[in-house]
Design a protein around this motif. Structure first.
Motif, PDB file in Angstrom:
ATOM      1  N   GLU A   1       0.667  -1.383  -0.089  1.00  0.00           N
ATOM      2  CA  GLU A   1       0.121   0.120   0.068  1.00  0.00           C
ATOM      3  C   GLU A   1       1.039   1.343   0.042  1.00  0.00           C
ATOM      4  OE1 GLU A   1      -0.460  -2.328   2.238  1.00  0.00           O
ATOM      5  OE2 GLU A   1      -2.362  -3.079   2.091  1.00  0.00           O
ATOM      6  N   GLU A   2       1.903   1.203   0.539  1.00  0.00           N
ATOM      7  CA  GLU A   2       2.834   2.502   0.640  1.00  0.00           C
ATOM      8  C   GLU A   2       3.166   3.252  -0.718  1.00  0.00           C
ATOM      9  OE1 GLU A   2       6.113   1.178   3.054  1.00  0.00           O
ATOM     10  OE2 GLU A   2       4.927   0.771   4.769  1.00  0.00           O
ATOM     11  N   PRO A   3       3.322   2.763  -1.757  1.00  0.00           N
ATOM     12  CA  PRO A   3       3.482   3.381  -2.891  1.00  0.00           C
ATOM     13  C   PRO A   3       2.459   4.107  -3.274  1.00  0.00           C
ATOM     14  CG  PRO A   3       4.633   1.268  -3.348  1.00  0.00           C
ATOM     15  CD  PRO A   3       3.781   1.335  -1.844  1.00  0.00           C
ATOM     16  N   MET A   4       1.173   3.465  -3.242  1.00  0.00           N
ATOM     17  CA  MET A   4       0.040   3.943  -3.761  1.00  0.00           C
ATOM     18  C   MET A   4      -0.503   5.237  -2.610  1.00  0.00           C
ATOM     19  SD  MET A   4      -1.034   2.482  -6.297  1.00  0.00           S
ATOM     20  CE  MET A   4      -2.707   3.059  -6.480  1.00  0.00           C
ATOM     21  N   ILE A   5      -0.333   5.091  -1.465  1.00  0.00           N
ATOM     22  CA  ILE A   5      -0.528   6.051  -0.594  1.00  0.00           C
ATOM     23  C   ILE A   5       0.440   7.491  -0.974  1.00  0.00           C
ATOM     24  CG2 ILE A   5      -0.204   6.988   1.900  1.00  0.00           C
ATOM     25  CD1 ILE A   5      -0.986   4.011   2.563  1.00  0.00           C
ATOM     26  N   ALA A   6       1.823   7.139  -1.099  1.00  0.00           N
ATOM     27  CA  ALA A   6       2.847   8.043  -1.431  1.00  0.00           C
ATOM     28  C   ALA A   6       2.163   8.841  -2.851  1.00  0.00           C
ATOM     29  CB  ALA A   6       4.180   7.676  -1.617  1.00  0.00           C
ATOM     30  N   TYR A   7       1.825   8.053  -3.599  1.00  0.00           N
ATOM     31  CA  TYR A   7       1.239   8.486  -5.023  1.00  0.00           C
ATOM     32  C   TYR A   7      -0.112   9.505  -5.028  1.00  0.00           C
ATOM     33  CZ  TYR A   7      -0.488   8.383  -9.818  1.00  0.00           C
ATOM     34  OH  TYR A   7      -0.689   8.787 -11.244  1.00  0.00           O
ATOM     35  N   TYR A   8      -0.953   9.157  -3.896  1.00  0.00           N
ATOM     36  CA  TYR A   8      -2.395   9.940  -3.920  1.00  0.00           C
ATOM     37  C   TYR A   8      -2.121  10.950  -2.928  1.00  0.00           C
ATOM     38  CZ  TYR A   8      -4.547   7.065  -7.159  1.00  0.00           C
ATOM     39  OH  TYR A   8      -5.250   6.305  -8.295  1.00  0.00           O
ATOM     40  N   GLU A   9      -0.928  11.055  -2.418  1.00  0.00           N
ATOM     41  CA  GLU A   9      -0.586  12.190  -1.250  1.00  0.00           C
ATOM     42  C   GLU A   9      -0.483  13.355  -2.094  1.00  0.00           C
ATOM     43  OE1 GLU A   9      -0.721  13.132   1.935  1.00  0.00           O
ATOM     44  OE2 GLU A   9      -2.002  11.188   2.541  1.00  0.00           O
ATOM     45  N   ASP A  10      -0.028  13.104  -3.190  1.00  0.00           N
ATOM     46  CA  ASP A  10       0.369  14.128  -4.409  1.00  0.00           C
ATOM     47  C   ASP A  10      -0.856  15.037  -4.810  1.00  0.00           C
ATOM     48  OD1 ASP A  10       0.605  15.599  -6.800  1.00  0.00           O
ATOM     49  OD2 ASP A  10       2.711  14.829  -7.007  1.00  0.00           O
ATOM     50  N   ALA A  11      -1.249  16.247  -4.566  1.00  0.00           N
ATOM     51  CA  ALA A  11      -2.711  16.819  -4.969  1.00  0.00           C
ATOM     52  C   ALA A  11      -2.958  16.708  -6.568  1.00  0.00           C
ATOM     53  CB  ALA A  11      -2.718  18.212  -4.538  1.00  0.00           C
ATOM     54  N   ARG A  12      -2.009  16.490  -7.308  1.00  0.00           N
ATOM     55  CA  ARG A  12      -2.098  16.444  -8.638  1.00  0.00           C
ATOM     56  C   ARG A  12      -2.861  14.935  -9.106  1.00  0.00           C
ATOM     57  NH1 ARG A  12       2.707  15.832 -12.527  1.00  0.00           N
ATOM     58  NH2 ARG A  12       3.408  14.770 -10.668  1.00  0.00           N
ATOM     59  N   HIS A  13      -2.190  13.895  -8.338  1.00  0.00           N
ATOM     60  CA  HIS A  13      -2.467  12.464  -8.459  1.00  0.00           C
ATOM     61  C   HIS A  13      -4.064  12.577  -8.027  1.00  0.00           C
ATOM     62  CE1 HIS A  13       1.859  11.529  -8.716  1.00  0.00           C
ATOM     63  NE2 HIS A  13       1.554  11.814 -10.070  1.00  0.00           N
ATOM     64  N   PHE A  14      -4.260  13.045  -6.911  1.00  0.00           N
ATOM     65  CA  PHE A  14      -5.581  12.994  -6.125  1.00  0.00           C
ATOM     66  C   PHE A  14      -6.649  13.575  -7.103  1.00  0.00           C
ATOM     67  CE2 PHE A  14      -8.788  13.773  -3.200  1.00  0.00           C
ATOM     68  CZ  PHE A  14      -8.861  12.417  -2.297  1.00  0.00           C
ATOM     69  N   ALA A  15      -6.154  14.823  -7.605  1.00  0.00           N
ATOM     70  CA  ALA A  15      -7.337  15.433  -8.593  1.00  0.00           C
ATOM     71  C   ALA A  15      -7.377  14.727  -9.693  1.00  0.00           C
ATOM     72  CB  ALA A  15      -6.495  16.823  -9.092  1.00  0.00           C
ATOM     73  N   TRP A  16      -6.615  14.028 -10.604  1.00  0.00           N
ATOM     74  CA  TRP A  16      -6.752  12.929 -11.376  1.00  0.00           C
ATOM     75  C   TRP A  16      -7.759  11.829 -11.080  1.00  0.00           C
ATOM     76  CZ3 TRP A  16      -0.895  12.195 -12.830  1.00  0.00           C
ATOM     77  CH2 TRP A  16      -0.299  13.010 -13.280  1.00  0.00           C
ATOM     78  N   LEU A  17      -7.544  11.260  -9.883  1.00  0.00           N
ATOM     79  CA  LEU A  17      -8.568  10.290  -9.401  1.00  0.00           C
ATOM     80  C   LEU A  17      -9.766  10.815  -9.425  1.00  0.00           C
ATOM     81  CD1 LEU A  17      -9.006   7.521  -7.938  1.00  0.00           C
ATOM     82  CD2 LEU A  17      -8.581   8.669  -5.728  1.00  0.00           C
ATOM     83  N   VAL A  18     -10.054  11.813  -8.820  1.00  0.00           N
ATOM     84  CA  VAL A  18     -11.474  12.724  -8.416  1.00  0.00           C
ATOM     85  C   VAL A  18     -12.204  13.032  -9.667  1.00  0.00           C
ATOM     86  CG1 VAL A  18     -12.663  14.487  -7.564  1.00  0.00           C
ATOM     87  CG2 VAL A  18     -10.929  13.320  -6.279  1.00  0.00           C
ATOM     88  N   ASN A  19     -11.245  13.651 -10.726  1.00  0.00           N
ATOM     89  CA  ASN A  19     -11.890  13.764 -11.945  1.00  0.00           C
ATOM     90  C   ASN A  19     -12.236  12.747 -12.891  1.00  0.00           C
ATOM     91  OD1 ASN A  19     -11.603  16.705 -11.767  1.00  0.00           O
ATOM     92  ND2 ASN A  19      -9.509  16.767 -12.330  1.00  0.00           N
ATOM     93  N   GLY A  20     -11.185  11.527 -12.825  1.00  0.00           N
ATOM     94  CA  GLY A  20     -11.682  10.332 -13.645  1.00  0.00           C
ATOM     95  C   GLY A  20     -12.717   9.512 -12.978  1.00  0.00           C
ATOM     96  N   TRP A  21     -12.942   9.509 -11.704  1.00  0.00           N
ATOM     97  CA  TRP A  21     -13.894   8.672 -10.802  1.00  0.00           C
ATOM     98  C   TRP A  21     -15.211   9.477 -10.820  1.00  0.00           C
ATOM     99  CZ3 TRP A  21     -13.900   8.249  -5.142  1.00  0.00           C
ATOM    100  CH2 TRP A  21     -14.795   7.327  -4.490  1.00  0.00           C
ATOM    101  N   ILE A  22     -15.216  10.411 -10.041  1.00  0.00           N
ATOM    102  CA  ILE A  22     -16.449  11.197  -9.850  1.00  0.00           C
ATOM    103  C   ILE A  22     -17.060  12.165 -10.961  1.00  0.00           C
ATOM    104  CG2 ILE A  22     -17.375  12.753  -8.242  1.00  0.00           C
ATOM    105  CD1 ILE A  22     -15.820  11.750  -6.073  1.00  0.00           C
ATOM    106  N   CYS A  23     -16.069  12.594 -11.592  1.00  0.00           N
ATOM    107  CA  CYS A  23     -16.509  13.761 -12.672  1.00  0.00           C
ATOM    108  C   CYS A  23     -16.319  13.308 -14.174  1.00  0.00           C
ATOM    109  CB  CYS A  23     -15.275  14.846 -12.526  1.00  0.00           C
ATOM    110  SG  CYS A  23     -15.410  15.801 -10.968  1.00  0.00           S
ATOM    111  N   GLN A  24     -16.529  11.821 -14.010  1.00  0.00           N
ATOM    112  CA  GLN A  24     -16.331  11.130 -15.507  1.00  0.00           C
ATOM    113  C   GLN A  24     -15.500  11.440 -16.428  1.00  0.00           C
ATOM    114  OE1 GLN A  24     -20.471  11.000 -16.152  1.00  0.00           O
ATOM    115  NE2 GLN A  24     -20.982   9.706 -14.388  1.00  0.00           N
ATOM    116  N   GLY A  25     -14.135  11.774 -16.045  1.00  0.00           N
ATOM    117  CA  GLY A  25     -13.227  12.148 -17.142  1.00  0.00           C
ATOM    118  C   GLY A  25     -13.066  13.955 -17.082  1.00  0.00           C
ATOM    119  N   GLU A  26     -14.153  14.506 -16.795  1.00  0.00           N
ATOM    120  CA  GLU A  26     -13.970  15.925 -16.846  1.00  0.00           C
ATOM    121  C   GLU A  26     -13.099  16.692 -16.093  1.00  0.00           C
ATOM    122  OE1 GLU A  26     -15.761  17.748 -19.604  1.00  0.00           O
ATOM    123  OE2 GLU A  26     -16.253  15.768 -20.203  1.00  0.00           O
ATOM    124  N   LYS A  27     -12.331  17.830 -16.418  1.00  0.00           N
ATOM    125  CA  LYS A  27     -11.384  18.150 -15.370  1.00  0.00           C
ATOM    126  C   LYS A  27     -12.200  19.298 -14.504  1.00  0.00           C
ATOM    127  CE  LYS A  27      -7.188  20.450 -14.603  1.00  0.00           C
ATOM    128  NZ  LYS A  27      -6.133  21.173 -15.282  1.00  0.00           N
TER     129      LYS A  27
END
Length: 86
Positions: free
Chosen positions: A5-31
């Motif tokens: 889990e540690e590499p994934m946690i470090a990856y999503y701690e980065d705000a840019r990566h977390f924004a990608w996750l939210v935009n892709g998952w919740i916003c259906q790919g829209e920025k």
């Protein structure tokens, strides 16, 4: 926390990566969410469990917890990364 889990946690701690996750998952790919809108939050959540004589306070920790603020909406997403379901 497991080693997987540690590499994934470090990856999503980065705000840019977390924004990608939210935009892709919740916003259906829209920025919709920009990384500048993402703020770190306290990852420790404390609450009461049980009742009567068995009641006790218990703390839980989230791997990644952020707050995304917009003009009228505050969205909180807590994630827990795990290598197996328990």
């Amino acid at each position: 926390m497991g080693k997987k889990e540690e590499p994934m946690i470090a990856y999503y701690e980065d705000a840019r990566h977390f924004a990608w996750l939210v935009n892709g998952w919740i916003c259906q790919g829209e920025k919709e969410i920009d990384e500048a809108q993402i703020k770190p939050k306290n990852i420790r959540l404390t609450g009461k469990t049980g009742s009567g004589r068995t009641a006790r306070m218990r703390s839980r920790y989230r791997d990644v917890f952020k707050e995304i603020g917009k003009v009228k909406i505050v969205l909180m997403i807590g994630t827990e990364l795990q290598s197996f379901v328990d």
